[in-house]
Design an enzyme around this catalytic site. Structure first.
Site, PDB file in Angstrom:
ATOM      1  CG  MET A  76      78.589  34.671  81.497  1.00 40.23           C
ATOM      2  SD  MET A  76      79.886  34.914  80.253  1.00 40.23           S
ATOM      3  CE  MET A  76      81.061  33.674  80.771  1.00 40.23           C
ATOM      4  CB  SER A  77      74.654  36.945  77.476  1.00 37.48           C
ATOM      5  OG  SER A  77      75.821  36.922  76.686  1.00 37.48           O
TER       6      SER A  77
END
Length: 268
Positions: A148-149
């Site tokens: 993810m981020s």
């Protein structure tokens, strides 16, 4: 497999580090299937228990997908390198037993929150010691998991290393490295604007809006089925057609496209 209910009623919202569910009757049925190990079981899996490009980001399918991403979309394994490994001596502490307060003001324990929010894994390091480690769902200590981020921090570290080597400068224009951006909204933006997420680009990060730029970007990257007409056939050409909404250097606004463009700069 239990028979699904006939009338699903509620909707599901997408989440990231934890997968909180807004569960309708149908989703409760799907969740029961997951807990019984029905998702992606058999050949072929039952249609409602099948993780696909269209549903892998939504609960309960994401619980399986986030630890099996290489089976859904193309990925690239990146070696850790040949440097030394930092040892993390184990010093287990009863972190899971720590009391906490939920948003509804009820009291509970950390472990209960991890279970209820469908957390895949959690590691707590304090003073160089591994004090708490727990894995749930499809995840184990040696399982790869969707980053993810966290990728934003990784790309920023790469940019920092390039700056330290003298091959990249924060004040340089994006278009000095990516001339393909000269006719885009990124014209005039600097590397610093990307690092600070302060470019003037128009980009909505509203995940519940299927027409938001972040959702269209996923289509261009082939992270989701292609439904937008006349869309560029990969991520970089899509980034090159984004337009500006305001002057560069304004207020911070969280946007994934900034990191994507920064990664492109680093590649060059």
């Amino acid at each position: 497999v239990p028979t699904p209910p006939r009338r699903p009623t509620a909707t599901i919202s997408r989440v990231f580090a934890v997968h909180y569910l807004a569960i309708s009757e149908r989703h409760s049925w799907l969740l029961a299937c997951y807990r019984r190990g029905v998702l992606m079981q058999g050949f072929p899996p039952a249609p409602d228990a099948r993780v696909t490009l269209a549903n892998w980001q939504t609960p309960p399918y994401n619980r399986w997908a986030f630890s099996h991403l290489r089976e859904i979309v193309p990925t690239q394994r990146i070696a850790r390198g040949n440097g030394p490994v930092l040892p993390l001596p184990a010093d287990p502490q009863p972190v899971g037993d720590v009391e906490t307060v939920r948003s509804d003001r009820t009291r509970t324990r950390v472990e209960a929150v991890l279970d209820d929010t469908f957390t895949d894994g959690v590691v707590v390091v304090q003073d160089g010691r591994l004090v708490y480690e727990r894995y749930l769902g499809q995840t184990s200590a040696d399982t790869t998991h969707l980053l993810m981020s966290i990728s934003k921090s990784v790309v920023s570290c790469v940019a920092g290393n390039l700056v330290a080597r003298g091959v990249l400068a924060p004040e340089q224009l994006v278009t000095e490295h990516i001339p393909e951006m000269l006719s885009s909204g990124y014209r005039g933006a600097t590397v610093r604007h990307l690092l600070d997420m302060r470019s003037g680009i128009r980009f909505s990060e509203e995940y519940t809006d299927p027409n938001a730029e972040v959702r269209v970007l996923e289509q261009a990257a082939r992270w989701s089925p292609l439904v937008t007409p006349n869309l560029p056939d990969s991520m970089y050409p899509y980034l090159a057609v984004l337009v500006a909404a305001r002057e560069h250097g304004g207020a911070f606004e969280y946007r994934s496209c900034e990191t994507d463009v920064l990664g492109w700069v680093c590649e060059r």
